[in-house]
Design an enzyme around this catalytic site. Structure first.
Site, PDB file in Angstrom:
ATOM      1  N   GLY A   1      35.581  -0.980 -17.488  1.00 23.89           N
ATOM      2  CA  GLY A   1      35.107  -1.959 -16.591  1.00 23.89           C
ATOM      3  C   GLY A   1      34.244  -1.557 -15.495  1.00 23.89           C
TER       4      GLY A   1
ATOM      5  N   GLU B   1      37.209   2.101 -24.287  1.00 24.62           N
ATOM      6  CA  GLU B   1      38.169   0.929 -24.685  1.00 24.62           C
ATOM      7  C   GLU B   1      39.052   1.227 -26.049  1.00 24.62           C
ATOM      8  OE1 GLU B   1      35.596   0.319 -22.764  1.00 24.62           O
ATOM      9  OE2 GLU B   1      36.021  -1.184 -21.213  1.00 24.62           O
TER      10      GLU B   1
ATOM     11  N   GLU C   1      31.145  -1.459 -17.103  1.00 25.11           N
ATOM     12  CA  GLU C   1      30.734  -2.912 -17.163  1.00 25.11           C
ATOM     13  C   GLU C   1      29.989  -3.420 -15.962  1.00 25.11           C
ATOM     14  OE1 GLU C   1      34.533  -3.713 -19.292  1.00 25.11           O
ATOM     15  OE2 GLU C   1      32.930  -5.102 -20.673  1.00 25.11           O
TER      16      GLU C   1
ATOM     17  N   ALA D   1      39.249  -1.076 -15.620  1.00 25.17           N
ATOM     18  CA  ALA D   1      39.963  -1.956 -15.575  1.00 25.17           C
ATOM     19  C   ALA D   1      41.406  -1.228 -15.200  1.00 25.17           C
ATOM     20  CB  ALA D   1      40.384  -2.923 -16.615  1.00 25.17           C
TER      21      ALA D   1
HETATM   22  N1  COA Z   1      43.690   2.138 -14.641  1.00 22.50           N
HETATM   23  C1  COA Z   1      44.875   2.583 -13.716  1.00 22.50           C
HETATM   24  N2  COA Z   1      44.765   3.851 -12.959  1.00 22.50           N
HETATM   25  C2  COA Z   1      43.919   4.591 -13.132  1.00 22.50           C
HETATM   26  C3  COA Z   1      42.947   4.462 -14.019  1.00 22.50           C
HETATM   27  C4  COA Z   1      42.833   3.127 -14.779  1.00 22.50           C
HETATM   28  N3  COA Z   1      41.481   2.402 -15.233  1.00 22.50           N
HETATM   29  N4  COA Z   1      41.763   5.359 -13.730  1.00 22.50           N
HETATM   30  C5  COA Z   1      42.448   6.179 -13.043  1.00 22.50           C
HETATM   31  N5  COA Z   1      43.648   5.848 -12.574  1.00 22.50           N
HETATM   32  C6  COA Z   1      44.826   6.446 -11.797  1.00 22.50           C
HETATM   33  C7  COA Z   1      45.599   7.540 -12.450  1.00 22.50           C
HETATM   34  O1  COA Z   1      46.330   6.909 -13.148  1.00 22.50           O
HETATM   35  C8  COA Z   1      46.016   8.317 -11.317  1.00 22.50           C
HETATM   36  O2  COA Z   1      47.127   7.641 -10.620  1.00 22.50           O
HETATM   37  P1  COA Z   1      48.380   8.417 -10.110  1.00 22.50           P
HETATM   38  O3  COA Z   1      47.902   9.364  -9.069  1.00 22.50           O
HETATM   39  O4  COA Z   1      49.305   7.481  -9.610  1.00 22.50           O
HETATM   40  O5  COA Z   1      48.901   9.046 -11.341  1.00 22.50           O
HETATM   41  C9  COA Z   1      44.978   8.281 -10.532  1.00 22.50           C
HETATM   42  O6  COA Z   1      44.214   7.155 -10.651  1.00 22.50           O
HETATM   43  C10 COA Z   1      43.860   9.462 -10.344  1.00 22.50           C
HETATM   44  O7  COA Z   1      43.630   9.687 -11.680  1.00 22.50           O
HETATM   45  P2  COA Z   1      43.722  11.097 -12.466  1.00 22.50           P
HETATM   46  O8  COA Z   1      43.795  10.677 -13.976  1.00 22.50           O
HETATM   47  O9  COA Z   1      44.633  11.825 -11.976  1.00 22.50           O
HETATM   48  O10 COA Z   1      42.589  11.846 -12.366  1.00 22.50           O
HETATM   49  P3  COA Z   1      41.601  12.693 -13.048  1.00 22.50           P
HETATM   50  O11 COA Z   1      40.385  13.416 -12.154  1.00 22.50           O
HETATM   51  O12 COA Z   1      42.460  13.693 -13.652  1.00 22.50           O
HETATM   52  O13 COA Z   1      40.881  12.050 -14.303  1.00 22.50           O
HETATM   53  C11 COA Z   1      39.641   9.970 -15.441  1.00 22.50           C
HETATM   54  C12 COA Z   1      39.930  10.940 -14.057  1.00 22.50           C
HETATM   55  C13 COA Z   1      38.609   8.778 -14.734  1.00 22.50           C
HETATM   56  C14 COA Z   1      39.024  10.712 -16.523  1.00 22.50           C
HETATM   57  C15 COA Z   1      41.045   9.499 -15.731  1.00 22.50           C
HETATM   58  O14 COA Z   1      41.731   8.887 -14.557  1.00 22.50           O
HETATM   59  C16 COA Z   1      41.049   8.326 -16.928  1.00 22.50           C
HETATM   60  O15 COA Z   1      40.585   8.869 -17.844  1.00 22.50           O
HETATM   61  N6  COA Z   1      41.133   7.019 -16.184  1.00 22.50           N
HETATM   62  C17 COA Z   1      41.181   5.862 -17.164  1.00 22.50           C
HETATM   63  C18 COA Z   1      39.565   5.826 -17.573  1.00 22.50           C
HETATM   64  C19 COA Z   1      39.494   4.602 -18.597  1.00 22.50           C
HETATM   65  O16 COA Z   1      39.993   4.534 -19.884  1.00 22.50           O
HETATM   66  N7  COA Z   1      38.929   3.470 -18.124  1.00 22.50           N
HETATM   67  C20 COA Z   1      38.975   2.077 -19.107  1.00 22.50           C
HETATM   68  C21 COA Z   1      40.056   1.366 -18.858  1.00 22.50           C
HETATM   69  S1  COA Z   1      39.862  -0.103 -19.851  1.00 22.50           S
END
Ligand code: COA
Length: 268
Positions: free
Chosen positions: A119, A142, A122, A74
């Site tokens: 999400g 989460e 999920e 999400a």
């Molecule tokens: N919500 C909002 N933005 C997200 C996102 C999310 N769940 N997951 C990734 N993004 C965004 C990042 O903020 C980044 O945006 P920006 O370029 O404007 O800063 C872009 O997507 C690329 O992500 P980035 O973190 O730079 O890539 P990465 O390869 O270094 O890492 C992940 C990838 C998936 C490990 C990392 O993005 C992450 O941990 N995301 C959240 C995962 C999460 O906790 N999901 C559950 C949410 S309830």
């Protein structure tokens, strides 16, 4: 003089494509790794609504655009702003769309090519089957954000992988790779990133060759069965079994077997 206000352009994060009786639904918000904001969720619901009555569709593949991510969860930017009331709304909106996918009358296969976190995990779990690429990463992180999975993850993960593994994944928030996900039954098969779209389509094609009414009733029987007592589930199964005996598809399937040819099902 002020210019006339222009209507907001329609946001389009979800694409729909139908070829050879297989529909592909693609979430495309690559700059945020396909994270689910309210527009994405709404468009996803609309795509499945559009598909529901299409008789030319035998199975659906749900996937994320780009090489890196299925859905990275999400949208944390949106979640960060919620209060209690909007939190309930966010969860219910997602639950409703995910449930519409789970109860979709034709098989839905998630093609997971990269991150399936929160999400995204999920979403993959509300699909009927999951094919993952070897670079896929699954997890429910989460609790590390101070929340719990809110799109059915606290229910579906335990059903798929068992209580012990679901508790471990949910409480640690740990990420697992595709091989580990396959070993625990979270995904059905693993392929290379390159071969993923074709592998998912092939599986969808194999399924879509079968009787459409039988497929629908098999899904209904299985999902009803996990929600109810054995006795009630058996009754339901018998009713559906009997109902299928009234279909042209049953006659066609059995006649084709006896005549040593491939059946041509009509879905009636
Ligand atoms: N919500 C909002 N933005 C997200 C996102 C999310 N769940 N997951 C990734 N993004 C965004 C990042 O903020 C980044 O945006 P920006 O370029 O404007 O800063 C872009 O997507 C690329 O992500 P980035 O973190 O730079 O890539 P990465 O390869 O270094 O890492 C992940 C990838 C998936 C490990 C990392 O993005 C992450 O941990 N995301 C959240 C995962 C999460 O906790 N999901 C559950 C949410 S309830």
């Amino acid at each position: 003089m002020n210019p006339e206000p222009q209507p907001e352009p329609a946001v389009e994060y979800v694409r729909l494509d139908v070829q050879d009786r297989i529909a592909t639904v693609t979430i495309d918000r690559q700059e945020k790794l396909n994270a689910l904001n309210p527009d994405v969720i709404r468009e996803l619901g609309e795509a499945f609504d559009d598909l529901r009555d299409r008789e030319d569709v035998g199975a659906v593949v749900l996937t994320g655009a780009g090489e890196k991510s299925f859905v990275a969860g999400a949208d944390i930017g949106v979640l960060a702003e919620m209060d209690s009331l909007t939190g309930v709304e966010v969860s219910r909106q997602g639950q409703e769309v995910f449930r519409a996918i789970e109860t979709f009358p034709r098989p839905v296969i998630a093609a997971v090519g990269g991150f399936a976190l929160g999400g995204g995990c999920e979403l993959a779990m509300c699909c009927h089957l999951r094919v993952a690429s070897d670079n896929a990463v699954f997890g429910l992180p989460e609790v590390g954000l101070g929340i719990i999975p809110g799109y059915g993850g606290t229910i579906r993960l335990a059903r798929l992988v068992g209580l012990g593994r679901a508790l471990e994944l949910t409480l640690t928030g740990m990420k697992i790779d595709a091989a580990a996900a396959e070993r625990m039954g979270l995904v059905n098969r693993v392929t290379t990133r390159e071969e993923l779209p074709e592998a998912a389509r092939k599986l969808a094609g194999k399924i879509a060759r079968n009787g459409p009414v039988a497929l629908q009733k098999a899904l209904e029987a299985i999902y009803h069965g996990i929600d109810t007592s054995t006795a009630e589930a058996m009754n339901f199964e018998s009713s559906l079994f009997g109902l299928l005996a009234s279909t042209d598809d049953m006659r066609e399937g059995m006649t084709a077997f006896l005549e040593k040819r491939r059946p041509e099902f009509r879905g009636s």
